[in-house]
Design a protein around this motif. Structure first.
Motif, PDB file in Angstrom:
ATOM      1  N   ARG A 187       0.924   9.957  -5.461  1.00  0.00           N
ATOM      2  CA  ARG A 187       1.239  10.652  -5.101  1.00  0.00           C
ATOM      3  C   ARG A 187       2.902  11.543  -5.988  1.00  0.00           C
ATOM      4  O   ARG A 187       2.020  12.322  -7.021  1.00  0.00           O
ATOM      5  CB  ARG A 187       2.514  11.268  -3.796  1.00  0.00           C
ATOM      6  CG  ARG A 187       1.064  10.781  -2.610  1.00  0.00           C
ATOM      7  CD  ARG A 187       1.634  11.623  -1.801  1.00  0.00           C
ATOM      8  NE  ARG A 187       3.095  10.857  -1.317  1.00  0.00           N
ATOM      9  CZ  ARG A 187       2.889   9.387  -0.427  1.00  0.00           C
ATOM     10  NH1 ARG A 187       1.615   9.097   0.570  1.00  0.00           N
ATOM     11  NH2 ARG A 187       3.894   8.472  -0.004  1.00  0.00           N
ATOM     12  N   LEU A 188       3.015  11.147  -6.803  1.00  0.00           N
ATOM     13  CA  LEU A 188       4.058  11.092  -8.075  1.00  0.00           C
ATOM     14  C   LEU A 188       3.227  11.444  -9.386  1.00  0.00           C
ATOM     15  O   LEU A 188       3.650  12.244 -10.107  1.00  0.00           O
ATOM     16  CB  LEU A 188       5.577  10.238  -8.036  1.00  0.00           C
ATOM     17  CG  LEU A 188       5.872   9.995  -6.846  1.00  0.00           C
ATOM     18  CD1 LEU A 188       7.123   8.521  -7.387  1.00  0.00           C
ATOM     19  CD2 LEU A 188       6.876  11.441  -6.577  1.00  0.00           C
ATOM     20  N   ARG A 189       2.779  10.456  -9.442  1.00  0.00           N
ATOM     21  CA  ARG A 189       1.723  11.034 -10.735  1.00  0.00           C
ATOM     22  C   ARG A 189       0.936  11.855 -10.334  1.00  0.00           C
ATOM     23  O   ARG A 189       0.519  12.401 -11.321  1.00  0.00           O
ATOM     24  CB  ARG A 189       1.351   9.673 -10.841  1.00  0.00           C
ATOM     25  CG  ARG A 189       1.843   8.363 -11.400  1.00  0.00           C
ATOM     26  CD  ARG A 189       1.036   7.316 -12.698  1.00  0.00           C
ATOM     27  NE  ARG A 189       0.013   6.339 -11.860  1.00  0.00           N
ATOM     28  CZ  ARG A 189       0.334   5.248 -10.641  1.00  0.00           C
ATOM     29  NH1 ARG A 189       1.848   4.884 -11.114  1.00  0.00           N
ATOM     30  NH2 ARG A 189      -0.119   5.279 -10.013  1.00  0.00           N
ATOM     31  N   GLU A 190       0.399  12.269  -9.225  1.00  0.00           N
ATOM     32  CA  GLU A 190      -0.345  13.126  -8.925  1.00  0.00           C
ATOM     33  C   GLU A 190       0.765  14.459  -9.512  1.00  0.00           C
ATOM     34  O   GLU A 190      -0.329  15.763  -9.699  1.00  0.00           O
ATOM     35  CB  GLU A 190      -1.271  13.536  -8.068  1.00  0.00           C
ATOM     36  CG  GLU A 190      -2.070  14.240  -7.264  1.00  0.00           C
ATOM     37  CD  GLU A 190      -1.584  15.778  -6.861  1.00  0.00           C
ATOM     38  OE1 GLU A 190      -2.125  15.884  -6.372  1.00  0.00           O
ATOM     39  OE2 GLU A 190      -0.232  15.854  -6.228  1.00  0.00           O
ATOM     40  N   VAL A 234       1.128  -1.353  -0.208  1.00  0.00           N
ATOM     41  CA  VAL A 234       0.152   0.099   0.357  1.00  0.00           C
ATOM     42  C   VAL A 234       0.685   1.164   0.331  1.00  0.00           C
ATOM     43  O   VAL A 234       0.642   2.814  -0.957  1.00  0.00           O
ATOM     44  CB  VAL A 234      -0.728  -0.159   1.368  1.00  0.00           C
ATOM     45  CG1 VAL A 234      -1.496   0.996   1.438  1.00  0.00           C
ATOM     46  CG2 VAL A 234      -1.853  -0.870   1.148  1.00  0.00           C
ATOM     47  N   ILE A 235       1.845   1.228   0.912  1.00  0.00           N
ATOM     48  CA  ILE A 235       2.320   2.707   0.772  1.00  0.00           C
ATOM     49  C   ILE A 235       3.564   2.676  -0.577  1.00  0.00           C
ATOM     50  O   ILE A 235       3.916   3.873  -1.356  1.00  0.00           O
ATOM     51  CB  ILE A 235       3.736   2.421   1.945  1.00  0.00           C
ATOM     52  CG1 ILE A 235       3.383   2.075   3.410  1.00  0.00           C
ATOM     53  CG2 ILE A 235       4.815   3.494   1.923  1.00  0.00           C
ATOM     54  CD1 ILE A 235       4.405   1.964   4.522  1.00  0.00           C
ATOM     55  N   ASP A 236       3.995   1.760  -1.062  1.00  0.00           N
ATOM     56  CA  ASP A 236       4.612   1.827  -2.253  1.00  0.00           C
ATOM     57  C   ASP A 236       3.472   2.523  -3.701  1.00  0.00           C
ATOM     58  O   ASP A 236       4.048   3.699  -3.621  1.00  0.00           O
ATOM     59  CB  ASP A 236       4.837   0.511  -3.376  1.00  0.00           C
ATOM     60  CG  ASP A 236       6.484  -0.276  -2.315  1.00  0.00           C
ATOM     61  OD1 ASP A 236       6.537   0.644  -1.946  1.00  0.00           O
ATOM     62  OD2 ASP A 236       6.374  -1.606  -2.670  1.00  0.00           O
ATOM     63  N   TYR A 237       2.030   1.986  -3.296  1.00  0.00           N
ATOM     64  CA  TYR A 237       1.519   2.181  -4.243  1.00  0.00           C
ATOM     65  C   TYR A 237       0.814   4.205  -4.188  1.00  0.00           C
ATOM     66  O   TYR A 237       0.684   4.745  -5.040  1.00  0.00           O
ATOM     67  CB  TYR A 237       0.308   1.632  -4.497  1.00  0.00           C
ATOM     68  CG  TYR A 237      -0.212   0.095  -4.772  1.00  0.00           C
ATOM     69  CD1 TYR A 237      -0.131   0.155  -6.522  1.00  0.00           C
ATOM     70  CD2 TYR A 237       0.103  -0.823  -3.996  1.00  0.00           C
ATOM     71  CE1 TYR A 237       0.430  -0.973  -7.506  1.00  0.00           C
ATOM     72  CE2 TYR A 237      -0.236  -2.121  -5.118  1.00  0.00           C
ATOM     73  CZ  TYR A 237       0.118  -1.993  -6.542  1.00  0.00           C
ATOM     74  OH  TYR A 237       0.089  -3.414  -7.185  1.00  0.00           O
ATOM     75  N   GLN A 238       0.364   4.344  -2.764  1.00  0.00           N
ATOM     76  CA  GLN A 238       0.471   5.502  -2.176  1.00  0.00           C
ATOM     77  C   GLN A 238       1.337   6.381  -3.104  1.00  0.00           C
ATOM     78  O   GLN A 238       1.563   7.967  -3.129  1.00  0.00           O
ATOM     79  CB  GLN A 238       0.586   5.821  -1.058  1.00  0.00           C
ATOM     80  CG  GLN A 238      -1.001   5.117  -0.195  1.00  0.00           C
ATOM     81  CD  GLN A 238      -1.106   5.276   1.439  1.00  0.00           C
ATOM     82  OE1 GLN A 238      -0.118   5.705   1.895  1.00  0.00           O
ATOM     83  NE2 GLN A 238      -2.156   5.460   1.527  1.00  0.00           N
ATOM     84  N   THR A 239       2.643   5.896  -2.640  1.00  0.00           N
ATOM     85  CA  THR A 239       4.217   6.756  -3.334  1.00  0.00           C
ATOM     86  C   THR A 239       4.372   7.005  -4.791  1.00  0.00           C
ATOM     87  O   THR A 239       4.069   8.526  -5.498  1.00  0.00           O
ATOM     88  CB  THR A 239       5.351   6.317  -3.332  1.00  0.00           C
ATOM     89  OG1 THR A 239       5.469   5.961  -1.220  1.00  0.00           O
ATOM     90  CG2 THR A 239       6.581   6.734  -3.412  1.00  0.00           C
TER      91      THR A 239
END
Length: 196
Positions: free
Chosen positions: A149-152, A141-146
């Motif tokens: 956030r980068l894509r956003e 989940v942390i990897d996906y959130q990171t």
């Protein structure tokens, strides 16, 4: 520079950094690695220009392990062949006026076991197994959130860039329309004044 010290200070708890890379600049980071340790370097350009950067990774002898030019993002995994200081650099020297924002994640070694006695002869209890599964899922989940956030951040940067271009284009069109309108008025005025 100061970012190198920041990396060393943060290495105990995190190896993720987002930093500004000015035009015509190069930024290097250093990491002490023990032989046989598996390492992964992952990077992504978040803002600036064509979202590209040069990346180079060298071992303690100066042998180039990884070198890519003008990449937007990439990931490279290697196993340290010897003890020493490994150096990885990001370069924006090919860009004359565009600064970049670069994110990188440098992982050294494997995560320590969740339970210190995980290598014991007996099997994990049902609760310990559930804890390990939840821990792995949370890391995911942390990897996906990171990455989200980068894509956003990248999407927001592109949207702001597009908004600025549209605003300038609109101002340009308004000026052209005004000049043409004034030109037509003077042309018509001169046309009718010549007839008299």
């Amino acid at each position: 520079g100061w970012l190198t010290l920041l990396l060393v200070a943060c290495a105990a708890w995190a190896s993720e950094i987002t930093f500004e890379l000015p035009d015509n600049a190069k930024q290097c980071f250093y990491e002490e690695i023990v032989q046989g340790t598996k390492c992964t370097l992952e990077f992504q350009v978040i803002t600036g220009g064509h979202y590209d950067v040069d990346c180079r990774l060298e071992d303690p002898d100066g042998i180039v392990l990884y070198k890519e030019m003008k990449k937007q993002y990439d990931s490279f995994t290697f196993t340290a062949s010897r003890n020493g200081t490994y150096k990885f650099c990001f370069s924006n020297e090919f860009s004359t006026f565009t600064h970049k924002t670069v994110y990188f994640d440098f992982q050294v070694g494997e995560d320590p076991p969740l339970f210190p006695s995980e290598n014991r002869a007996t099997a994990l209890t049902q609760m310990e197994s559930a804890c390990v599964s939840i821990h792995e899922a949370l890391k995911s989940v942390i990897d996906y959130q990171t990455h989200f956030r980068l894509r956003e951040a990248q999407g927001r940067s592109r949207a702001e860039d597009l908004n600025t271009r549209v605003a300038y284009w609109s101002i340009g069109e308004a000026i052209i329309l005004l000049v043409v309108s004034i030109g037509q008025v003077f042309l018509l005025k001169s046309f009718f004044s010549d007839k008299r």
